[in-house]
Design a protein around this motif. Structure first.
Motif, PDB file in Angstrom:
ATOM      1  N   GLN A   1      42.669  44.199  38.933  1.00 43.88           N
ATOM      2  CA  GLN A   1      42.598  42.672  38.321  1.00 43.88           C
ATOM      3  C   GLN A   1      43.896  42.385  37.576  1.00 43.88           C
ATOM      4  O   GLN A   1      44.704  41.453  37.528  1.00 43.88           O
ATOM      5  CB  GLN A   1      41.384  42.329  37.811  1.00 43.88           C
ATOM      6  CG  GLN A   1      40.441  42.088  38.949  1.00 43.88           C
ATOM      7  CD  GLN A   1      39.061  41.273  38.446  1.00 43.88           C
ATOM      8  OE1 GLN A   1      38.654  41.625  37.112  1.00 43.88           O
ATOM      9  NE2 GLN A   1      38.597  40.317  39.242  1.00 43.88           N
TER      10      GLN A   1
ATOM     11  N   THR B   1      47.221  42.605  39.124  1.00 44.04           N
ATOM     12  CA  THR B   1      47.140  41.386  40.022  1.00 44.04           C
ATOM     13  C   THR B   1      47.810  40.215  38.998  1.00 44.04           C
ATOM     14  O   THR B   1      48.755  39.287  39.432  1.00 44.04           O
ATOM     15  CB  THR B   1      45.918  40.922  40.726  1.00 44.04           C
ATOM     16  OG1 THR B   1      45.826  42.319  41.446  1.00 44.04           O
ATOM     17  CG2 THR B   1      46.268  39.871  41.537  1.00 44.04           C
TER      18      THR B   1
ATOM     19  N   VAL C   1      42.371  35.367  39.261  1.00 46.14           N
ATOM     20  CA  VAL C   1      41.570  36.395  39.575  1.00 46.14           C
ATOM     21  C   VAL C   1      40.188  36.206  38.929  1.00 46.14           C
ATOM     22  O   VAL C   1      39.355  36.964  39.230  1.00 46.14           O
ATOM     23  CB  VAL C   1      42.295  37.782  39.328  1.00 46.14           C
ATOM     24  CG1 VAL C   1      43.249  37.880  40.538  1.00 46.14           C
ATOM     25  CG2 VAL C   1      42.369  38.170  38.085  1.00 46.14           C
TER      26      VAL C   1
END
Length: 257
Positions: free
Chosen positions: A4, A7, A62
């Motif tokens: 996460q 990302t 996210v």
């Protein structure tokens, strides 16, 4: 959680760079609207500021819905208020809370005052989304808004503001949960604009400084309980109270290049 954070970091970088390219190619309102003279009299572009705001907000995609909404509200509102001041306040030499509040007492609503209250309101609203208890909501809001204003205070020389966000946000990359993701979003967006900012080809302006500061404040707020929030809130309030000194220190702290 490493996935996460990675990302978020990559999304922030990619969106910031893509938005910069798109704005440069279209130059809404004409290229002249997106140019300013920096402290040294060099002509620089303003595309990086709105692009950084979009990138920092995109990095939070996210997160769960509530935290994602808090990030979008704080970062995009701070960026929009800063962009308004970049345009409406062009040429206004007044800086800092005292100057704009003084003008307000005299009956003049400056673009800086609009920015001050707009960013503060968005920070408080985002804090209310991030935290559960009333006191924590308030403290988180102060941290978010205060961090946005702090980063703008140090935006006095090329790379100061974006560099501060990278430096202050890096330790947060080790945090779990929303704090780590929001740190990655702020660091990614700031790092994406830093080379052109340092190279005096672009400036992030109030739009970028306030948006990146709000993203950093969100990360701090998400990663701290009441005691930590109180300490950080006291810090940003002190920075605001001594804003001229903070800016002066930032202006004299080292040289890029």
């Amino acid at each position: 959680m490493i996935v996460q954070r990675s990302t978020a970091l990559l999304a922030a970088v990619a969106v910031t760079r893509a938005a910069t390219t798109a704005l440069r190619s279209r130059a809404p309102g004409g290229a002249g609207r997106w140019q300013r003279k920096n402290y040294a009299g060099r002509t620089v572009e303003l595309y990086a500021g709105p692009a950084a705001a979009l990138g920092a907000a995109a990095g939070a995609v996210v997160l769960p819905a509530r935290a994602r909404a808090a990030a979008a509200l704080a970062v995009l509102s701070a960026g929009a208020c800063g962009a308004y001041d970049d345009v409406a306040g062009e040429g206004d030499p007044r800086r800092g809370f005292r100057a704009h509040l003084g003008a307000l007492r005299a009956g003049e609503v400056t673009s800086g005052a609009v920015k001050l209250f707009g960013v503060s309101a968005a920070g408080l609203a985002a804090g209310a989304l991030l935290k559960e208890r009333p006191v924590d909501k308030l403290l988180a809001g102060v941290v978010i808004a205060g961090a946005a204003h702090f980063v703008n205070l140090v935006d006095v020389r090329p790379g100061r503001a974006a560099g501060a966000v990278v430096a202050l946000g890096m330790p947060g990359l080790l945090r779990q949960g929303a704090a780590g993701v929001l740190s990655a979003a702020s660091v990614g967006a700031a790092a994406a604009v830093l080379p052109e900012d340092i190279g005096e080809r672009a400036m992030i302006g109030d739009a970028g400084a306030h948006a990146l500061g709000a993203a950093l404040g969100l990360a701090i707020a998400a990663g701290n309980g009441r005691a930590g929030l109180a300490v950080h809130a006291a810090g940003v309030v002190a920075a605001a109270a001594y804003g001229e000194k903070v800016s002066a220190v930032a202006a004299g702290a080292g040289r890029w290049g």
